[in-house]
Enzyme design. Structure first.
Site, PDB file in Angstrom:
ATOM      1  CG  ASP A  14      -1.746  -1.259   1.352  1.00 24.15           C
ATOM      2  OD1 ASP A  14      -2.372  -1.666   0.364  1.00 24.15           O
ATOM      3  OD2 ASP A  14      -1.724  -1.865   2.444  1.00 24.15           O
ATOM      4  CE  LYS A  17       3.327  -2.388  -4.435  1.00 20.86           C
ATOM      5  NZ  LYS A  17       2.841  -2.013  -3.081  1.00 20.86           N
ATOM      6  N   GLY A  41      -3.806  -4.406  -4.663  1.00 23.72           N
ATOM      7  CA  GLY A  41      -4.713  -3.344  -5.073  1.00 23.72           C
ATOM      8  C   GLY A  41      -3.920  -2.098  -5.392  1.00 23.72           C
ATOM      9  CG  HIS A  42      -0.837  -1.961  -7.728  1.00 25.72           C
ATOM     10  ND1 HIS A  42       0.147  -2.440  -8.552  1.00 25.72           N
ATOM     11  CD2 HIS A  42      -0.553  -2.465  -6.506  1.00 25.72           C
ATOM     12  CE1 HIS A  42       0.994  -3.192  -7.861  1.00 25.72           C
ATOM     13  NE2 HIS A  42       0.558  -3.227  -6.612  1.00 25.72           N
ATOM     14  CD  GLN A 231       0.922  -8.923  -2.622  1.00 29.56           C
ATOM     15  OE1 GLN A 231       1.761  -9.503  -3.300  1.00 29.56           O
ATOM     16  NE2 GLN A 231      -0.313  -8.823  -3.044  1.00 29.56           N
ATOM     17  CE  LYS A 338      -1.727   8.147   1.520  1.00 31.70           C
ATOM     18  NZ  LYS A 338      -2.686   7.030   1.699  1.00 31.70           N
ATOM     19  CG  ASP A 340      -0.214  14.418   0.646  1.00 32.25           C
ATOM     20  OD1 ASP A 340       0.690  13.627   0.315  1.00 32.25           O
ATOM     21  OD2 ASP A 340      -1.432  14.167   0.490  1.00 32.25           O
TER      22      ASP A 340
END
Length: 430
Positions: A14, A17, A41-42, A231, A338, A340
């Site tokens: 997470d 990527k 989950g991209h 992953q 992230k 931010d």
């Protein structure tokens, strides 16, 4: 001859990527997934629209680029069909630029049933599986009883399918699993199986290839190839927090076995790290925050799994784990995502070492799951500034640049770029 550049996660997944692959894709000719499956989950976001990919590589929105699902990837045909249809609704026809390895293994409906049965049998010791059938499918692969994409073209496919399904049902019976109440997407196993078998026709529409020959031929021709991981490094089957890991090799070594390229053909290794840490499911997490700060990170960072929807556990960045991942992967460049999320934080902590049984260490211990780890934290002043609209790295707040510099000093690896929003345009290269 070209080399394969690699992009993978340095934490527990997470890390962002998919977005970075999407940003880098214009520089490459081929984007190739080398491991994992629909447990990944991209998330990509551009033009105000969010796109979530699970099996298909993150370069799929660039029509002129070839995307490859390598032999190390697991494909669940019904989920794959749903993903293809969702792309079609956004005017993206994946059949034009997506190739699939014949050697990629299939996830059967009964693999998903076994996944649930195994988790149920473990009780409180469950590992937090996504229940997508990943573990049982990789188990069959290693046991040499799995079915591969190329097998769907064979005359005896259905016979081999039924034989493997029968073995799975016998195992579930041994585990005393209640099959009558088991559901996949609110369907019984038989109902889901019907949809699964029908979805094989979608799979057959794609160009099914011997991907190891294709990738190596591309390199011979001087084409640029980017290997996309799923992953994160701390979930690697060998070097992660076993048994709370995924079932594949998530590190650079997995590129060689998952795409069929020699170690000498690996080029740049780009690692993705959040400016803090998150983890989904069970397993050790030394810097996890159980207070309002952890809740703020979760809410502000929208830390909910793209695959499972589960809230992610949140904590400060973990330097010992990050250094470990950089060592294992041979990381040449780090992308930080992230920061931010912490724009309004007065103070930001960084775990620079572990204290275990009164001793300070920078190493990940073998007893990672059982020993008490006290993170040694160093405080950094927050930047207290909205990063919206900043288009150059040198115009980022000084305190953020100091934080990034500290990451470089502790890891010994340069930070190549920083992502300051979910949008693909907000990646600032140093």
């Amino acid at each position: 001859m070209s080399k394969v550049d690699v992009l993978l996660g340095l934490q527990w997944g997470d890390e962002g990527k998919g977005k970075i692959v999407d940003v880098l894709t214009p520089e490459y000719d081929v984007i190739a997934r080398f491991q994992g499956g629909p447990n990944a989950g991209h998330t990509l976001e551009f033009n105000g629209i969010k796109h979530v990919l699970h099996i298909i590589p993150s370069g799929i929105f660039h029509e002129s680029k070839i995307n490859v699902i390598g032999n190390g990837v697991l494909i669940e045909p019904n989920i794959f069909q749903q993903e293809v249809n969702a792309l079609m609704e956004k005017n993206c026809d994946a059949t034009k630029n997506l190739y699939i390895s014949k050697k990629a293994h299939l996830i059967l409906p009964s693999h998903r049933m076994l996944d649930a049965a195994n988790e149920h049998a473990k009780g409180n010791a469950k590992i937090g599986s996504t229940l997508k059938g990943i573990g049982p499918a990789y188990t069959d692969k290693i046991a040499r009883s799995g079915l591969r994409v190329g097998d769907v073209l064979e005359a005896d496919f259905r016979e081999r399918y039924e034989l493997l399904k029968c073995q799975h049902l016998q195992t579930a019976h041994t585990l005393k699993f209640d099959l009558d109440s088991f559901r996949i997407d609110n369907m019984t196993l038989d109902q889901y199986e019907e949809k699964w078998l029908a979805s094989l026709e979608t799979l057959k529409k794609f160009k099914l290839i011997n991907s190891e020959y294709f990738i190596n031929q591309c390199l011979e021709e001087g084409k640029k190839v980017l290997a996309e991981g799923a992953q994160g490094s701390m979930l690697d089957i060998d070097f992660g927090s076993y048994p709370f890991v995924t079932s594949s090799s998530t590190i650079t070594a997995g590129v060689c076995s998952g795409l069929g390229v020699a170690p000498s053909k690996i080029g740049r290794v780009m690692g993705i790290s959040k400016a803090y840490c998150t983890r989904v499911g069970a397993g050790p997490f030394p810097t996890e925050l159980f207070d309002t700060t952890g809740e703020r990170l979760c809410q502000l960072g929208h830390e909910f799994g793209a695959t499972t929807g589960r809230a992610r556990r949140c904590g400060w960045i973990d330097i010992p784990a990050l250094r470990y991942a950089c060592m294992l992967n041979g990381v040449t460049d780090i992308f930080v995502t992230k920061p931010d999320v912490m724009n309004d934080f007065d103070e930001i902590m960084m775990c620079t070492a572990y204290e275990i049984e009164g001793k300070c260490t920078n190493e990940i211990p073998f007893e990672y799951n059982t020993v008490e780890i006290k993170p040694q934290l160093t405080a950094y002043p927050g930047w207290k500034q909205d990063l919206t609209g900043i288009t150059e790295y040198n115009k980022l707040p000084e305190n953020l640049r100091n934080y990034i510099a500290a990451l470089e000093e502790h890891t010994g690896v340069r930070v190549h770029a920083v992502s300051i929003s979910p949008d693909r345009k907000d990646v600032l290269f140093k």
